[in-house]
Design an enzyme around this catalytic site. Sequence first.
Site, PDB file in Angstrom:
ATOM      1  N   HIS A 124      -2.432  -6.722 -13.432  1.00 24.88           N
ATOM      2  CA  HIS A 124      -1.373  -6.969 -14.399  1.00 24.88           C
ATOM      3  C   HIS A 124      -0.657  -8.076 -14.291  1.00 24.88           C
ATOM      4  O   HIS A 124       0.810  -8.160 -14.166  1.00 24.88           O
ATOM      5  CB  HIS A 124      -0.461  -5.650 -14.466  1.00 24.88           C
ATOM      6  CG  HIS A 124      -0.251  -5.146 -12.956  1.00 24.88           C
ATOM      7  ND1 HIS A 124       0.449  -5.686 -12.130  1.00 24.88           N
ATOM      8  CD2 HIS A 124      -0.141  -3.825 -12.657  1.00 24.88           C
ATOM      9  CE1 HIS A 124       0.732  -5.126 -11.018  1.00 24.88           C
ATOM     10  NE2 HIS A 124       0.170  -3.916 -11.385  1.00 24.88           N
ATOM     11  N   HIS A 138      -4.083   4.379 -14.198  1.00 22.37           N
ATOM     12  CA  HIS A 138      -3.475   5.649 -13.594  1.00 22.37           C
ATOM     13  C   HIS A 138      -3.492   7.045 -14.443  1.00 22.37           C
ATOM     14  O   HIS A 138      -3.412   7.061 -15.633  1.00 22.37           O
ATOM     15  CB  HIS A 138      -2.004   5.349 -13.536  1.00 22.37           C
ATOM     16  CG  HIS A 138      -1.442   4.156 -12.666  1.00 22.37           C
ATOM     17  ND1 HIS A 138      -1.077   4.253 -11.450  1.00 22.37           N
ATOM     18  CD2 HIS A 138      -1.487   2.757 -13.016  1.00 22.37           C
ATOM     19  CE1 HIS A 138      -0.773   2.755 -11.040  1.00 22.37           C
ATOM     20  NE2 HIS A 138      -0.943   2.184 -12.186  1.00 22.37           N
ATOM     21  N   LYS A 190      -6.516  -0.713  -3.041  1.00 18.66           N
ATOM     22  CA  LYS A 190      -5.237  -1.317  -3.675  1.00 18.66           C
ATOM     23  C   LYS A 190      -4.096  -1.540  -2.526  1.00 18.66           C
ATOM     24  O   LYS A 190      -3.726  -0.762  -1.799  1.00 18.66           O
ATOM     25  CB  LYS A 190      -4.657  -0.149  -4.542  1.00 18.66           C
ATOM     26  CG  LYS A 190      -3.563  -0.589  -5.409  1.00 18.66           C
ATOM     27  CD  LYS A 190      -3.645  -1.688  -6.336  1.00 18.66           C
ATOM     28  CE  LYS A 190      -2.454  -2.210  -6.872  1.00 18.66           C
ATOM     29  NZ  LYS A 190      -2.020  -1.337  -8.092  1.00 18.66           N
ATOM     30  N   ALA A 202       8.959   3.497 -14.088  1.00 13.91           N
ATOM     31  CA  ALA A 202       8.522   2.465 -14.564  1.00 13.91           C
ATOM     32  C   ALA A 202       6.909   2.935 -14.769  1.00 13.91           C
ATOM     33  O   ALA A 202       6.153   3.405 -14.210  1.00 13.91           O
ATOM     34  CB  ALA A 202       8.260   1.248 -13.387  1.00 13.91           C
ATOM     35  N   HIS A 204      -7.969  -1.137 -14.529  1.00 16.27           N
ATOM     36  CA  HIS A 204      -6.802  -0.790 -13.835  1.00 16.27           C
ATOM     37  C   HIS A 204      -6.170   0.350 -14.737  1.00 16.27           C
ATOM     38  O   HIS A 204      -5.613   0.453 -15.802  1.00 16.27           O
ATOM     39  CB  HIS A 204      -5.929  -1.897 -13.833  1.00 16.27           C
ATOM     40  CG  HIS A 204      -4.500  -1.527 -12.909  1.00 16.27           C
ATOM     41  ND1 HIS A 204      -4.083  -2.528 -12.038  1.00 16.27           N
ATOM     42  CD2 HIS A 204      -3.678  -0.563 -13.036  1.00 16.27           C
ATOM     43  CE1 HIS A 204      -2.927  -1.647 -11.423  1.00 16.27           C
ATOM     44  NE2 HIS A 204      -2.526  -0.680 -12.271  1.00 16.27           N
ATOM     45  N   ASP A 227      -3.575  -0.892 -17.040  1.00 13.31           N
ATOM     46  CA  ASP A 227      -2.509  -0.300 -16.399  1.00 13.31           C
ATOM     47  C   ASP A 227      -1.733   0.840 -17.141  1.00 13.31           C
ATOM     48  O   ASP A 227      -0.337   0.895 -16.870  1.00 13.31           O
ATOM     49  CB  ASP A 227      -1.236  -1.313 -15.960  1.00 13.31           C
ATOM     50  CG  ASP A 227      -0.312  -1.004 -14.805  1.00 13.31           C
ATOM     51  OD1 ASP A 227      -0.769   0.208 -14.108  1.00 13.31           O
ATOM     52  OD2 ASP A 227       0.674  -1.505 -14.359  1.00 13.31           O
ATOM     53  N   HIS A 229      -0.829  -5.685  -6.220  1.00 16.40           N
ATOM     54  CA  HIS A 229       0.170  -5.582  -7.160  1.00 16.40           C
ATOM     55  C   HIS A 229       1.279  -6.874  -6.551  1.00 16.40           C
ATOM     56  O   HIS A 229       1.779  -6.679  -5.346  1.00 16.40           O
ATOM     57  CB  HIS A 229       1.251  -4.254  -6.896  1.00 16.40           C
ATOM     58  CG  HIS A 229       2.167  -4.000  -7.787  1.00 16.40           C
ATOM     59  ND1 HIS A 229       2.179  -3.075  -8.760  1.00 16.40           N
ATOM     60  CD2 HIS A 229       3.319  -4.766  -7.664  1.00 16.40           C
ATOM     61  CE1 HIS A 229       3.470  -3.612  -9.427  1.00 16.40           C
ATOM     62  NE2 HIS A 229       4.257  -4.422  -8.615  1.00 16.40           N
ATOM     63  N   HIS A 248       4.188   8.624 -17.613  1.00 14.80           N
ATOM     64  CA  HIS A 248       5.340   9.504 -17.315  1.00 14.80           C
ATOM     65  C   HIS A 248       5.802  10.322 -18.316  1.00 14.80           C
ATOM     66  O   HIS A 248       5.966   9.823 -19.441  1.00 14.80           O
ATOM     67  CB  HIS A 248       6.535   8.365 -16.644  1.00 14.80           C
ATOM     68  CG  HIS A 248       5.946   7.664 -15.512  1.00 14.80           C
ATOM     69  ND1 HIS A 248       6.099   8.150 -14.295  1.00 14.80           N
ATOM     70  CD2 HIS A 248       5.623   6.515 -15.565  1.00 14.80           C
ATOM     71  CE1 HIS A 248       5.989   7.197 -13.501  1.00 14.80           C
ATOM     72  NE2 HIS A 248       5.605   6.093 -13.964  1.00 14.80           N
ATOM     73  N   LEU A 306       6.478  -2.043 -14.357  1.00 15.79           N
ATOM     74  CA  LEU A 306       6.256  -3.079 -13.254  1.00 15.79           C
ATOM     75  C   LEU A 306       5.118  -3.899 -13.003  1.00 15.79           C
ATOM     76  O   LEU A 306       4.005  -2.840 -13.126  1.00 15.79           O
ATOM     77  CB  LEU A 306       6.730  -2.682 -11.994  1.00 15.79           C
ATOM     78  CG  LEU A 306       8.504  -2.037 -12.029  1.00 15.79           C
ATOM     79  CD1 LEU A 306       8.889  -1.351 -10.662  1.00 15.79           C
ATOM     80  CD2 LEU A 306       9.248  -3.548 -11.838  1.00 15.79           C
ATOM     81  N   ARG A 319      -3.086  10.183 -12.741  1.00 19.28           N
ATOM     82  CA  ARG A 319      -2.326  11.132 -12.205  1.00 19.28           C
ATOM     83  C   ARG A 319      -3.264  12.332 -11.649  1.00 19.28           C
ATOM     84  O   ARG A 319      -4.387  12.030 -11.244  1.00 19.28           O
ATOM     85  CB  ARG A 319      -0.962  11.852 -12.946  1.00 19.28           C
ATOM     86  CG  ARG A 319      -0.229  10.845 -13.556  1.00 19.28           C
ATOM     87  CD  ARG A 319       0.204   9.591 -12.603  1.00 19.28           C
ATOM     88  NE  ARG A 319       1.349   8.858 -13.366  1.00 19.28           N
ATOM     89  CZ  ARG A 319       1.677   7.653 -12.992  1.00 19.28           C
ATOM     90  NH1 ARG A 319       1.081   7.100 -11.885  1.00 19.28           N
ATOM     91  NH2 ARG A 319       2.317   6.948 -13.680  1.00 19.28           N
ATOM     92  N   ASN A 331      -2.224   5.708  -6.228  1.00 19.79           N
ATOM     93  CA  ASN A 331      -0.705   5.959  -5.899  1.00 19.79           C
ATOM     94  C   ASN A 331      -0.220   7.327  -6.409  1.00 19.79           C
ATOM     95  O   ASN A 331       0.580   7.638  -7.037  1.00 19.79           O
ATOM     96  CB  ASN A 331       0.253   4.843  -6.462  1.00 19.79           C
ATOM     97  CG  ASN A 331       0.004   4.892  -8.000  1.00 19.79           C
ATOM     98  OD1 ASN A 331      -0.843   5.126  -8.902  1.00 19.79           O
ATOM     99  ND2 ASN A 331       1.130   4.343  -8.875  1.00 19.79           N
TER     100      ASN A 331
HETATM  101  O1  DOR Z   1       4.781   0.319 -14.307  1.00 20.68           O
HETATM  102  C1  DOR Z   1       4.202   0.447 -13.566  1.00 20.68           C
HETATM  103  N1  DOR Z   1       3.818   1.881 -13.201  1.00 20.68           N
HETATM  104  N2  DOR Z   1       3.551  -0.175 -12.627  1.00 20.68           N
HETATM  105  C2  DOR Z   1       2.914   0.154 -11.619  1.00 20.68           C
HETATM  106  O2  DOR Z   1       2.818  -0.561 -10.694  1.00 20.68           O
HETATM  107  C3  DOR Z   1       2.753   1.586 -11.173  1.00 20.68           C
HETATM  108  C4  DOR Z   1       2.900   2.347 -12.352  1.00 20.68           C
HETATM  109  C5  DOR Z   1       2.991   3.745 -11.941  1.00 20.68           C
HETATM  110  O3  DOR Z   1       2.086   4.345 -11.359  1.00 20.68           O
HETATM  111  O4  DOR Z   1       3.674   4.385 -12.863  1.00 20.68           O
HETATM  112 ZN    ZN Z   2      -0.741   0.196 -12.107  1.00 22.20          ZN
END
Ligand code: DOR
Ligand code: ZN
Length: 348
Positions: free
Chosen positions: A178, A15, A103, A267, A13, A251, A140, A255, A223, A17, A41
């Site tokens: 998660h 991310h 997803k 988040a 899992h 996860d 999720h 950011h 989250l 970007r 996402n």
């Molecule tokens: O904290 C999180 N950030 N939870 C998620 O489910 C998505 C993720 C994000 O893409 O930043």
């Molecule tokens: Zn995630």
Amino acid sequence: MTSITIKQPDDWHLHVRDGDALADILKETTRCFARAIIMPNLKPPVTTTELALAYRDRIMAAIPVETLQSTGFTPLMTLYLTDNTDPAEIKKAKQTSAIHAVKYYPAGATTNSDSGVTNIKYTYKVLEQLSEHGMPLLVHGEVTDLDVDVFDREKVFIDKVLSPLVKDFPELRIVFEHITTKYAVDFVKAAPANIGATITPHHLLYNRNAMFKGGIRPHYYCLPILKHEQHRQSLIAAATSGDAKYFLGTDSAPHSIASKESSCGCAGIYNAPVAIELYAYIFEQAGALDKLEGFASIHGANFYQLPVNEKSITLEKSEWQVPEKLPLGNETISPLCAGEKVSWRVTS
Ligand code: DOR
Ligand code: ZN
């Protein structure tokens, strides 16, 4: 034990970007993971096979050739489920061999989830196809009703959405992503073998107090949100139990510092620079280093019906300091444990 060698781990899992930041982010994951399930996402979300294959190409182009050669890193792509996903997309995705899952974000649950699912029943034709083609649904697991307390969203999701879903699709392979509560641990434990769960390093390492230690700490906001200590203890017990239903998914969700340190901060916790090291620490503290390889390198591969990696990595007990900041395209980012000492290090 001062050193441990395990089969190369995978991150189930992640991310990463897009655009300028891709290369910086991928550098952290490719230093030790062989494969990663890439979350879809983006803005706009990765909703079709075509978009997923194009995203895969951008990911591959952002990794130096030497890294690809030495690690054999493979991004495992996913599709973002919407109310309007065409059921025919699943067969198409499956045939590529590059797309490994779909997803499910409840609309509004988290970062870039606005195009998510408003009612899971709208997607039942797609879920039938997933079930038929043996492709996992990644969930999720939080309800989004604003009248449900943020700390209760996972439990309410289990009762209202996940339990009925599992009954309606008994063959569907589902990863409860998660997980953060004892309720989720118990649900997965009692479920049949086609239900698995990922557990992040931050939910193993911190309870909700971390968000408020001496002031508001936006870098611990993610989250599903960090929970009470009793839930953290349950997650540790599950991850270190050796039960094949639980596996590694960081996860890691980058950011920039500016978007975290804001009146409405995003988040997500960026743990890729320290993830495997923190898992090693957690397993060591639990007296379960012998279970790390199963959790990090074997259970997930088996669940996804992929071969276990052939190469190995070695972690040694040797303190190092996590940088305060790291580059993120033309911005900067604060990694988990920024400026702190971490006791395990990847040495080969
Ligand atoms: O904290 C999180 N950030 N939870 C998620 O489910 C998505 C993720 C994000 O893409 O930043
Ligand atoms: Zn995630």
